[in-house]
Design an enzyme around this catalytic site. Sequence first.
Site, PDB file in Angstrom:
ATOM      1  N   HIS A 159      14.801  25.003 -11.823  1.00  0.00           N
ATOM      2  CA  HIS A 159      13.616  25.719 -12.306  1.00  0.00           C
ATOM      3  C   HIS A 159      13.169  25.201 -13.671  1.00  0.00           C
ATOM      4  O   HIS A 159      12.051  25.491 -14.102  1.00  0.00           O
ATOM      5  CB  HIS A 159      13.951  27.214 -12.398  1.00  0.00           C
ATOM      6  CG  HIS A 159      12.828  28.135 -12.014  1.00  0.00           C
ATOM      7  ND1 HIS A 159      11.785  27.766 -11.184  1.00  0.00           N
ATOM      8  CD2 HIS A 159      12.591  29.438 -12.338  1.00  0.00           C
ATOM      9  CE1 HIS A 159      10.967  28.798 -11.020  1.00  0.00           C
ATOM     10  NE2 HIS A 159      11.425  29.815 -11.710  1.00  0.00           N
ATOM     11  N   TYR A 165      10.620  34.090 -21.035  1.00  0.00           N
ATOM     12  CA  TYR A 165      11.021  33.754 -19.669  1.00  0.00           C
ATOM     13  C   TYR A 165       9.818  33.324 -18.833  1.00  0.00           C
ATOM     14  O   TYR A 165       8.670  33.586 -19.168  1.00  0.00           O
ATOM     15  CB  TYR A 165      11.763  34.929 -19.022  1.00  0.00           C
ATOM     16  CG  TYR A 165      13.154  35.069 -19.571  1.00  0.00           C
ATOM     17  CD1 TYR A 165      14.173  34.209 -19.129  1.00  0.00           C
ATOM     18  CD2 TYR A 165      13.463  36.004 -20.549  1.00  0.00           C
ATOM     19  CE1 TYR A 165      15.454  34.297 -19.647  1.00  0.00           C
ATOM     20  CE2 TYR A 165      14.742  36.101 -21.076  1.00  0.00           C
ATOM     21  CZ  TYR A 165      15.733  35.245 -20.624  1.00  0.00           C
ATOM     22  OH  TYR A 165      17.003  35.324 -21.146  1.00  0.00           O
ATOM     23  N   ASN A 194       8.281  34.207 -16.158  1.00  0.00           N
ATOM     24  CA  ASN A 194       7.231  35.102 -15.665  1.00  0.00           C
ATOM     25  C   ASN A 194       6.349  35.670 -16.762  1.00  0.00           C
ATOM     26  O   ASN A 194       5.397  36.397 -16.478  1.00  0.00           O
ATOM     27  CB  ASN A 194       7.839  36.233 -14.811  1.00  0.00           C
ATOM     28  CG  ASN A 194       8.816  37.085 -15.594  1.00  0.00           C
ATOM     29  OD1 ASN A 194       9.155  36.775 -16.723  1.00  0.00           O
ATOM     30  ND2 ASN A 194       9.271  38.159 -14.985  1.00  0.00           N
ATOM     31  N   ASP A 225       8.504  22.850 -11.472  1.00  0.00           N
ATOM     32  CA  ASP A 225       9.256  22.638 -10.232  1.00  0.00           C
ATOM     33  C   ASP A 225       8.439  23.120  -9.046  1.00  0.00           C
ATOM     34  O   ASP A 225       7.618  24.031  -9.171  1.00  0.00           O
ATOM     35  CB  ASP A 225      10.587  23.374 -10.286  1.00  0.00           C
ATOM     36  CG  ASP A 225      10.411  24.880 -10.438  1.00  0.00           C
ATOM     37  OD1 ASP A 225       9.716  25.307 -11.389  1.00  0.00           O
ATOM     38  OD2 ASP A 225      10.950  25.642  -9.612  1.00  0.00           O
ATOM     39  N   ASN A 249       6.123  31.944 -10.356  1.00  0.00           N
ATOM     40  CA  ASN A 249       5.871  32.993 -11.356  1.00  0.00           C
ATOM     41  C   ASN A 249       5.317  32.450 -12.668  1.00  0.00           C
ATOM     42  O   ASN A 249       4.513  33.111 -13.333  1.00  0.00           O
ATOM     43  CB  ASN A 249       7.149  33.790 -11.620  1.00  0.00           C
ATOM     44  CG  ASN A 249       7.504  34.702 -10.457  1.00  0.00           C
ATOM     45  OD1 ASN A 249       6.627  35.143  -9.725  1.00  0.00           O
ATOM     46  ND2 ASN A 249       8.781  34.954 -10.270  1.00  0.00           N
TER      47      ASN A 249
END
Length: 200
Positions: free
Chosen positions: A25, A77, A79, A104, A125
Amino acid sequence: MNTTDSPWLVVGLGNPGAQYASTRHNVGHLTIDVLAARAGAVLKTHRSRTRVADVRLGVGPGGVPGPRAVLARSETYMNTTGGPIRRLADFLGIGAQRILVVHDDLDLPPHELRLKAGGGEGGHNGLKSLTQALGTRDYHRLRIGIGRPPGRMDPADYVLAPIPAKERPDWDVTLEEAADAVEGVVAEGFAPAQQALHTR
């Protein structure tokens, strides 16, 4: 400053923290690290809750440093990436059409690279957060294929699992190729770089 004279803002998507640093990710973050290393730059904390380096990418005519670009990644993060990147873009006066997001992609085979202008988020996200914060999908993307999880493995577990040690050499090559693609966009423009990447 939305003209083609403004620098590219190159955003690598990922999660902060050592536990996520070498996961699939985070290939966006890892590509930014490669670009910063090539430019001899260090990412510094910005008040937008991002880490940023103002660099020149690639090599211009006669060996001069290539065009200016701003490398960035959010300190939040995945999201909630959008807010910090929007604040940074506003601070720099860079419009969405000069933003290149490196991320990714489960829908591409591992190590496959694709440049894409606009489009949907594909359930990602980080892209969802960016689209919401920017108010548009008209930013550019460098998609780095990570493939689908094996068997019945949960996609979330797959993307957040560390890249196995035996796969790291291949990923090191892919990250260098991703950095080459970014340098191509910055130096040559999006369409020529896209054509060069997709026809190689």
